[in-house]
Enzyme design. Structure first.
Site, PDB file in Angstrom:
ATOM      1  N   PRO A   2      43.368  37.280  34.947  1.00 55.60           N
ATOM      2  CA  PRO A   2      42.755  36.002  35.350  1.00 55.60           C
ATOM      3  C   PRO A   2      41.258  36.012  35.015  1.00 55.60           C
ATOM      4  O   PRO A   2      40.550  36.938  35.374  1.00 55.60           O
ATOM      5  CB  PRO A   2      42.962  35.959  36.869  1.00 55.60           C
ATOM      6  CG  PRO A   2      44.026  36.960  37.153  1.00 55.60           C
ATOM      7  CD  PRO A   2      43.941  38.002  36.085  1.00 55.60           C
ATOM      8  N   GLU A   3      40.823  35.017  34.295  1.00 57.64           N
ATOM      9  CA  GLU A   3      39.406  34.878  33.996  1.00 57.64           C
ATOM     10  C   GLU A   3      38.844  33.762  34.871  1.00 57.64           C
ATOM     11  O   GLU A   3      39.563  33.176  35.678  1.00 57.64           O
ATOM     12  CB  GLU A   3      39.226  34.590  32.501  1.00 57.64           C
ATOM     13  CG  GLU A   3      39.798  35.723  31.656  1.00 57.64           C
ATOM     14  CD  GLU A   3      38.884  36.152  30.523  1.00 57.64           C
ATOM     15  OE1 GLU A   3      37.650  36.090  30.684  1.00 57.64           O
ATOM     16  OE2 GLU A   3      39.413  36.552  29.479  1.00 57.64           O
ATOM     17  N   HIS A  91      55.756  42.886  45.869  1.00 58.63           N
ATOM     18  CA  HIS A  91      54.338  42.900  45.501  1.00 58.63           C
ATOM     19  C   HIS A  91      53.499  41.950  46.356  1.00 58.63           C
ATOM     20  O   HIS A  91      52.357  41.671  46.036  1.00 58.63           O
ATOM     21  CB  HIS A  91      54.181  42.554  44.023  1.00 58.63           C
ATOM     22  CG  HIS A  91      54.947  43.483  43.131  1.00 58.63           C
ATOM     23  ND1 HIS A  91      54.691  44.835  43.083  1.00 58.63           N
ATOM     24  CD2 HIS A  91      55.973  43.265  42.275  1.00 58.63           C
ATOM     25  CE1 HIS A  91      55.523  45.408  42.217  1.00 58.63           C
ATOM     26  NE2 HIS A  91      56.318  44.482  41.732  1.00 58.63           N
ATOM     27  N   ARG A 110      50.080  44.882  39.965  1.00 52.04           N
ATOM     28  CA  ARG A 110      49.358  46.050  39.433  1.00 52.04           C
ATOM     29  C   ARG A 110      48.309  46.581  40.407  1.00 52.04           C
ATOM     30  O   ARG A 110      47.748  47.649  40.174  1.00 52.04           O
ATOM     31  CB  ARG A 110      48.733  45.696  38.082  1.00 52.04           C
ATOM     32  CG  ARG A 110      49.816  45.380  37.056  1.00 52.04           C
ATOM     33  CD  ARG A 110      49.252  45.046  35.707  1.00 52.04           C
ATOM     34  NE  ARG A 110      48.591  46.194  35.105  1.00 52.04           N
ATOM     35  CZ  ARG A 110      48.006  46.172  33.914  1.00 52.04           C
ATOM     36  NH1 ARG A 110      48.021  45.063  33.211  1.00 52.04           N
ATOM     37  NH2 ARG A 110      47.420  47.243  33.433  1.00 52.04           N
ATOM     38  N   ARG A 151      16.862  43.117  22.495  1.00 51.56           N
ATOM     39  CA  ARG A 151      18.146  43.797  22.701  1.00 51.56           C
ATOM     40  C   ARG A 151      18.896  43.909  21.375  1.00 51.56           C
ATOM     41  O   ARG A 151      19.082  42.928  20.660  1.00 51.56           O
ATOM     42  CB  ARG A 151      19.005  43.022  23.724  1.00 51.56           C
ATOM     43  CG  ARG A 151      18.299  42.808  25.048  1.00 51.56           C
ATOM     44  CD  ARG A 151      18.789  43.660  26.187  1.00 51.56           C
ATOM     45  NE  ARG A 151      20.194  43.600  26.497  1.00 51.56           N
ATOM     46  CZ  ARG A 151      20.667  43.217  27.694  1.00 51.56           C
ATOM     47  NH1 ARG A 151      19.852  42.778  28.647  1.00 51.56           N
ATOM     48  NH2 ARG A 151      21.954  43.293  27.931  1.00 51.56           N
TER      49      ARG A 151
END
Ligand code: ZN
Length: 270
Positions: A2-3, A91, A110, A151
């Site tokens: 999931p983002e 789960h 997970r 950078r």
């Protein structure tokens, strides 16, 4: 995984069922997820009214007067509001019972997800020192330009750094760089102010669009009625190695940057 768009979609989905509701009980079916579940979840949360459901980076914050419960979905976590007699699967690790006779259920095969606690007036260590939210006015091209001076890291690695801006995951970084025409390998310090302005606006546009569509990545997520919970967004770069660029037909290339697969068009991006 999931983002940010999936987490925001989850927030919008659960918030109306939680805000203003009292937590009548907590069921923990195991003592830990990615980290131990702190004792305050059992001792302080029951009896509290959830005043707001907010998001910071990829954490969901359930705010109460006694403190804030923080959920992180990890790699495979899912939060759903269900009827209390919904059968418990193997789960299904956490239930928050609500006075509305619903249950907020956290499922995570997970177990890279997390349930943590933050005392009133404090900021959890995991939320300390992180960058601005990409969809707020605190984030713009000038932020990227200023932080990137000197950078040498690749610009893609730079925009995925949570200390720079939160929630720009691998898919969205690849897509925003494609849309802005910037080669993901270019040194962050060598991107001009004007190009960062374009990149910031593309990050905002792509994340906002993904939120309206419910996110891109959880293709195997199923809503309780069995319907797909998320839609797959049309991607221009991510996952398209060897396929023709949708703009110029040059085959999309893939390179590893910061240990992440990075997709780009060698003609459109420079
Ligand atoms: Zn191209």
């Amino acid at each position: 995984m999931p983002e940010l768009p999936e987490v925001e979609t989850t927030r919008r989905g659960i918030a109306p069922h939680l805000e203003g509701r009292r937590v009548t009980g907590v069921v923990l079916r195991r003592p830990d997820l990615r980290w131990p579940i702190p004792p305050e979840i059992s001792s302080l949360l029951p009896g509290q009214v959830i005043e707001a459901v907010d998001r910071r980076a990829k954490y969901l914050l359930l705010r109460t007067q006694a403190g804030t419960a923080l959920f992180h979905l990890g790699m495979s976590g899912m939060l759903r509001v269900l009827l209390p007699d919904t059968p418990v699967g193997k789960h299904d690790h956490v239930d928050l019972m609500l006075e509305s006779d619903r249950v907020l259920r956290f499922t995570d095969p997970r177990r890279f997800g997390a349930l943590l606690w933050q005392m009133p007036g404090e900021t959890h260590a995991l939320l300390e020192g992180i960058g601005p939210e990409p969809l707020t006015d605190a984030f713009d091209g000038d932020v990227l330009w200023r932080l990137s001076r000197g950078r040498s890291a690749a610009v893609k690695t730079f925009i995925m750094d949570n200390a720079v801006v939160v929630g720009v995951g691998n898919i969205y970084a690849s897509e925003a760089l494609f849309a802005a025409g910037i080669d993901p390998r270019r040194a962050a310090g060598k991107v001009s102010r004007e190009r960062y302005a374009k990149l910031a606006s593309e990050i905002k546009r792509i994340l906002a669009y993904a939120i309206t569509r419910g996110g891109t990545t959880l293709r195997d997520f199923l809503a309780p009625d069995g319907a797909p919970g998320y839609f797959f967004q049309e991607l221009f770069a991510y996952g398209r190695a060897g396929e023709p660029c949708r703009t110029c037909t040059t085959p999309i290339k893939v390179v590893t940057l910061g240990q992440r697969a990075s997709f780009y068009c060698p003609t459109c991006q420079h």
